[in-house]
Scaffold this motif. Structure first.
Motif, PDB file in Angstrom:
ATOM      1  N   VAL A 229      78.821  -9.283  50.402  1.00 34.89           N
ATOM      2  CA  VAL A 229      78.353  -9.626  51.734  1.00 34.89           C
ATOM      3  C   VAL A 229      79.300 -10.661  52.341  1.00 34.89           C
ATOM      4  CG1 VAL A 229      76.403 -10.454  53.114  1.00 34.89           C
ATOM      5  CG2 VAL A 229      75.981  -9.239  50.949  1.00 34.89           C
ATOM      6  N   ASP A 230      79.938 -10.295  53.446  1.00 34.88           N
ATOM      7  CA  ASP A 230      80.863 -11.220  54.105  1.00 34.88           C
ATOM      8  C   ASP A 230      80.138 -12.263  54.948  1.00 34.88           C
ATOM      9  OD1 ASP A 230      83.608 -10.150  53.441  1.00 34.88           O
ATOM     10  OD2 ASP A 230      82.665  -8.339  54.231  1.00 34.88           O
ATOM     11  N   GLY A 231      78.930 -11.952  55.363  1.00 36.32           N
ATOM     12  CA  GLY A 231      78.172 -12.907  56.153  1.00 36.32           C
ATOM     13  C   GLY A 231      76.780 -12.397  56.455  1.00 36.32           C
ATOM     14  N   ILE A 232      75.881 -13.334  56.742  1.00 39.55           N
ATOM     15  CA  ILE A 232      74.525 -13.028  57.198  1.00 39.55           C
ATOM     16  C   ILE A 232      74.393 -13.614  58.594  1.00 39.55           C
ATOM     17  CG2 ILE A 232      72.051 -13.397  56.807  1.00 39.55           C
ATOM     18  CD1 ILE A 232      72.728 -13.736  53.814  1.00 39.55           C
ATOM     19  N   VAL A 233      73.933 -12.808  59.546  1.00 42.90           N
ATOM     20  CA  VAL A 233      73.834 -13.254  60.932  1.00 42.90           C
ATOM     21  C   VAL A 233      72.379 -13.175  61.387  1.00 42.90           C
ATOM     22  CG1 VAL A 233      74.698 -12.999  63.278  1.00 42.90           C
ATOM     23  CG2 VAL A 233      76.148 -12.334  61.350  1.00 42.90           C
ATOM     24  N   LEU A 234      71.894 -14.262  62.002  1.00 48.31           N
ATOM     25  CA  LEU A 234      70.557 -14.301  62.585  1.00 48.31           C
ATOM     26  C   LEU A 234      70.698 -14.161  64.091  1.00 48.31           C
ATOM     27  CD1 LEU A 234      69.048 -17.348  60.612  1.00 48.31           C
ATOM     28  CD2 LEU A 234      69.287 -14.954  59.876  1.00 48.31           C
ATOM     29  N   THR A 235      69.998 -13.195  64.665  1.00 46.02           N
ATOM     30  CA  THR A 235      70.071 -12.948  66.103  1.00 46.02           C
ATOM     31  C   THR A 235      68.673 -12.643  66.617  1.00 46.02           C
ATOM     32  OG1 THR A 235      71.224 -11.657  67.809  1.00 46.02           O
ATOM     33  CG2 THR A 235      70.591 -10.476  65.809  1.00 46.02           C
ATOM     34  N   GLY A 236      68.544 -12.365  67.913  1.00 44.59           N
ATOM     35  CA  GLY A 236      67.237 -12.143  68.514  1.00 44.59           C
ATOM     36  C   GLY A 236      66.644 -13.441  69.043  1.00 44.59           C
ATOM     37  N   GLY A 237      65.581 -13.330  69.816  1.00 43.81           N
ATOM     38  CA  GLY A 237      65.009 -14.476  70.501  1.00 43.81           C
ATOM     39  C   GLY A 237      64.495 -15.578  69.598  1.00 43.81           C
ATOM     40  N   ILE A 238      63.884 -15.205  68.465  1.00 41.58           N
ATOM     41  CA  ILE A 238      63.288 -16.223  67.599  1.00 41.58           C
ATOM     42  C   ILE A 238      64.353 -16.994  66.823  1.00 41.58           C
ATOM     43  CG2 ILE A 238      61.682 -16.575  65.648  1.00 41.58           C
ATOM     44  CD1 ILE A 238      59.971 -14.371  66.710  1.00 41.58           C
ATOM     45  N   SER A 239      65.569 -16.484  66.802  1.00 37.67           N
ATOM     46  CA  SER A 239      66.635 -17.232  66.125  1.00 37.67           C
ATOM     47  C   SER A 239      67.079 -18.442  66.940  1.00 37.67           C
ATOM     48  CB  SER A 239      67.830 -16.328  65.815  1.00 37.67           C
ATOM     49  OG  SER A 239      68.369 -15.778  66.983  1.00 37.67           O
ATOM     50  N   TYR A 240      66.472 -18.679  68.109  1.00 36.09           N
ATOM     51  CA  TYR A 240      66.649 -19.943  68.816  1.00 36.09           C
ATOM     52  C   TYR A 240      65.842 -21.070  68.153  1.00 36.09           C
ATOM     53  CZ  TYR A 240      69.001 -17.894  72.911  1.00 36.09           C
ATOM     54  OH  TYR A 240      69.900 -17.287  73.759  1.00 36.09           O
ATOM     55  N   ASP A 241      64.877 -20.691  67.305  1.00 36.67           N
ATOM     56  CA  ASP A 241      63.995 -21.681  66.673  1.00 36.67           C
ATOM     57  C   ASP A 241      64.722 -22.369  65.513  1.00 36.67           C
ATOM     58  OD1 ASP A 241      62.049 -23.061  65.204  1.00 36.67           O
ATOM     59  OD2 ASP A 241      60.507 -21.563  65.585  1.00 36.67           O
ATOM     60  N   PRO A 242      64.997 -23.665  65.618  1.00 33.42           N
ATOM     61  CA  PRO A 242      65.726 -24.370  64.549  1.00 33.42           C
ATOM     62  C   PRO A 242      65.007 -24.309  63.201  1.00 33.42           C
ATOM     63  CG  PRO A 242      65.592 -25.726  66.536  1.00 33.42           C
ATOM     64  CD  PRO A 242      64.680 -24.562  66.742  1.00 33.42           C
ATOM     65  N   TYR A 243      63.671 -24.289  63.225  1.00 27.33           N
ATOM     66  CA  TYR A 243      62.916 -24.242  61.969  1.00 27.33           C
ATOM     67  C   TYR A 243      63.156 -22.920  61.245  1.00 27.33           C
ATOM     68  CZ  TYR A 243      58.965 -24.191  58.727  1.00 27.33           C
ATOM     69  OH  TYR A 243      58.188 -24.112  57.587  1.00 27.33           O
ATOM     70  N   VAL A 244      63.093 -21.819  61.981  1.00 24.60           N
ATOM     71  CA  VAL A 244      63.351 -20.498  61.389  1.00 24.60           C
ATOM     72  C   VAL A 244      64.766 -20.449  60.824  1.00 24.60           C
ATOM     73  CG1 VAL A 244      63.605 -18.026  61.878  1.00 24.60           C
ATOM     74  CG2 VAL A 244      61.682 -19.298  62.843  1.00 24.60           C
ATOM     75  N   ASP A 245      65.732 -20.927  61.596  1.00 23.31           N
ATOM     76  CA  ASP A 245      67.132 -20.893  61.162  1.00 23.31           C
ATOM     77  C   ASP A 245      67.342 -21.725  59.901  1.00 23.31           C
ATOM     78  OD1 ASP A 245      67.578 -19.390  63.418  1.00 23.31           O
ATOM     79  OD2 ASP A 245      68.408 -21.046  64.592  1.00 23.31           O
ATOM     80  N   ALA A 246      66.757 -22.924  59.892  1.00 21.42           N
ATOM     81  CA  ALA A 246      66.941 -23.806  58.735  1.00 21.42           C
ATOM     82  C   ALA A 246      66.326 -23.208  57.477  1.00 21.42           C
ATOM     83  CB  ALA A 246      66.337 -25.178  59.029  1.00 21.42           C
ATOM     84  N   GLU A 247      65.142 -22.639  57.612  1.00 20.72           N
ATOM     85  CA  GLU A 247      64.467 -22.055  56.449  1.00 20.72           C
ATOM     86  C   GLU A 247      65.224 -20.830  55.923  1.00 20.72           C
ATOM     87  OE1 GLU A 247      61.328 -22.949  54.656  1.00 20.72           O
ATOM     88  OE2 GLU A 247      62.437 -24.674  55.421  1.00 20.72           O
ATOM     89  N   LEU A 248      65.700 -19.991  56.827  1.00 24.26           N
ATOM     90  CA  LEU A 248      66.434 -18.800  56.382  1.00 24.26           C
ATOM     91  C   LEU A 248      67.795 -19.182  55.794  1.00 24.26           C
ATOM     92  CD1 LEU A 248      65.495 -16.226  59.149  1.00 24.26           C
ATOM     93  CD2 LEU A 248      64.820 -16.187  56.747  1.00 24.26           C
ATOM     94  N   LYS A 249      68.434 -20.185  56.353  1.00 27.04           N
ATOM     95  CA  LYS A 249      69.681 -20.661  55.750  1.00 27.04           C
ATOM     96  C   LYS A 249      69.424 -21.167  54.336  1.00 27.04           C
ATOM     97  CE  LYS A 249      72.720 -21.938  59.577  1.00 27.04           C
ATOM     98  NZ  LYS A 249      73.460 -23.044  60.225  1.00 27.04           N
ATOM     99  N   ARG A 250      68.367 -21.933  54.175  1.00 28.65           N
ATOM    100  CA  ARG A 250      68.038 -22.478  52.853  1.00 28.65           C
ATOM    101  C   ARG A 250      67.783 -21.371  51.838  1.00 28.65           C
ATOM    102  NH1 ARG A 250      63.400 -23.845  50.209  1.00 28.65           N
ATOM    103  NH2 ARG A 250      62.094 -23.227  51.970  1.00 28.65           N
ATOM    104  N   LYS A 251      67.115 -20.315  52.283  1.00 26.85           N
ATOM    105  CA  LYS A 251      66.751 -19.237  51.370  1.00 26.85           C
ATOM    106  C   LYS A 251      67.903 -18.265  51.103  1.00 26.85           C
ATOM    107  CE  LYS A 251      61.862 -19.169  52.823  1.00 26.85           C
ATOM    108  NZ  LYS A 251      61.224 -19.487  51.531  1.00 26.85           N
ATOM    109  N   LEU A 252      68.849 -18.133  52.055  1.00 27.32           N
ATOM    110  CA  LEU A 252      69.826 -17.043  51.973  1.00 27.32           C
ATOM    111  C   LEU A 252      71.267 -17.470  51.774  1.00 27.32           C
ATOM    112  CD1 LEU A 252      68.434 -14.795  54.866  1.00 27.32           C
ATOM    113  CD2 LEU A 252      68.146 -14.453  52.409  1.00 27.32           C
TER     114      LEU A 252
END
Length: 368
Positions: free
Chosen positions: A298-321
């Motif tokens: 995997v060269d990269g994981i990208v978060l997109t879409g409207g909810i990816s503006y949410d810093p909490y969602v981004d931080a949690e997914l970064k931590r997990k992935l």
């Protein structure tokens, strides 16, 4: 090099998004809203064609914008047989298949029809780009535990592809050279494995699969769903509504607005936090599955879409992935830009146009 003038059209259920581009620069855009009462007068989606065209021309006139000299009109597409990704000139077969309802009817089908109408009036070329019908799954991704029930690609093809192309460019590479996991997180959530320019596996956003989303139920225990269906408490249509429109955050919390959920969590609502965290957990879980599909390359994981503006969602997914690959945020949707970019790639010769034949790229397995 010539700066092509491109007009993009993206019809939705109660709106029509339009944007005018000079080269890759957006010079005008508008989201035209349509009152539900107005749309009710039309029995079929295609009956809205003249009404939507009139609304577009009025919006352009109000903004003092002209379609004269437009090189390409590009619409969302849809309502077709399964196709591989790419940019397709609008031909008679596309128009006929949409009119003959060969696939699911959605207002997006008006995009091709409107592009064709405008070309008839103003000249230029008509295209669709990565319509909802794109299906590039590998065979193993299609098989389920019941013979005759197969998985098909139902995901955010237009935005997924555009994000993949943009991310590859940020690396100085081509989309066809890298492997990605892209998580589109909006009212629907699609988590997709991209291998060398093909979306080879993903969850189904339309039929109950993968993570729950603001309006969709995601994967469910099948036996319990069967019991619901035969309980006598719900009609067939009500079950469909639970799967596609009234599931997920709506069913648990009564809202599909992630911002509202965030406010409840901040105010101490423990159940709202549990449900929101469960949605994030399920997204990460699906991304992990896609990492297995890509065999860890995997060269990269990208978060997109409207909810990816949410810093909490981004931080949690970064931590997990982040143990899998670097996680990048490309918040929002790039649908209008994607439509214009697809047309431009063909106009400039960067990409060969595809030809829509009306023959599905996948139509079941024909094995002994």
């Amino acid at each position: 090099m010539k700066e092509y003038k491109v007009f993009a059209i993206n019809p939705g259920s109660t709106s029509t998004k339009i944007a005018l581009f000079q080269g890759d620069v957006e010079v005008f855009s508008k989201n035209i809203t349509h009152e539900a009462a107005e749309l009710k007068q039309f029995r079929e989606i295609l009956d809205q064609l003249a009404y939507r065209k009139k609304s577009i021309l009025e919006a352009l006139q109000e903004a003092n914008q002209s379609l004269t000299g437009t090189d390409a009109f590009v619409g969302r597409g849809g309502g077709l047989v399964s196709v591989v990704g790419g940019t397709y000139p609008v031909n008679d077969r596309i128009l006929a298949d949409q009119r003959n309802k060969v696939s699911v009817q959605h207002p997006a089908i008006l995009g091709a029809q409107l592009a064709h109408e405008f070309v008839e009036e103003y000249g230029g070329q008509a295209f669709i780009v990565n319509p909802p019908d794109v299906d590039e799954f590998i065979d193993e991704a299609r098989i389920t535990g019941l013979k005759g029930l197969y998985r098909e690609s139902k995901l955010h093809a237009l935005n997924q592809k555009e994000v993949g192309i943009r991310y590859a460019k940020s690396l100085g590479k081509r989309y066809e050279e890298i492997d990605l996991i892209i998580c589109h997180i909006g009212d629907g959530i699609s988590v997709t494995a991209h291998r060398k320019g093909k979306m080879i596996d993903s969850n189904d956003i339309a039929q109950g699969d993968g993570p729950m989303a603001p309006t969709r139920c995601g994967a469910l225990p099948v036996k319990d769903v069967v019991r619901m269906c035969f309980s006598g408490k719900f009609t067939e249509e009500e079950i469909y509504q639970k799967i596609t429109k009234n599931g997920g955050l709506v069913d648990h919390l009564g809202t599909s607005d992630a911002r509202e959920v965030g406010k409840r969590i901040a105010a101490g609502d423990g159940y709202a936090k549990l449900v929101y965290d469960a949605m994030i957990y399920q997204i990460a879980k699906q991304a992990g599955a896609m990492a297995a599909v890509l065999e860890g390359k995997v060269d990269g994981i990208v978060l997109t879409g409207g909810i990816s503006y949410d810093p909490y969602v981004d931080a949690e997914l970064k931590r997990k992935l982040q143990f899998i690959a670097p996680v990048t945020i490309m918040a929002g949707e790039f649908e209008m830009e994607a439509l214009a970019a697809g047309a431009l790639r063909v106009l400039t010769g960067e990409e060969e146009p595809k030809t829509y034949t009306g023959i599905p790229c996948w139509n079941g397995f024909h094995l002994g």
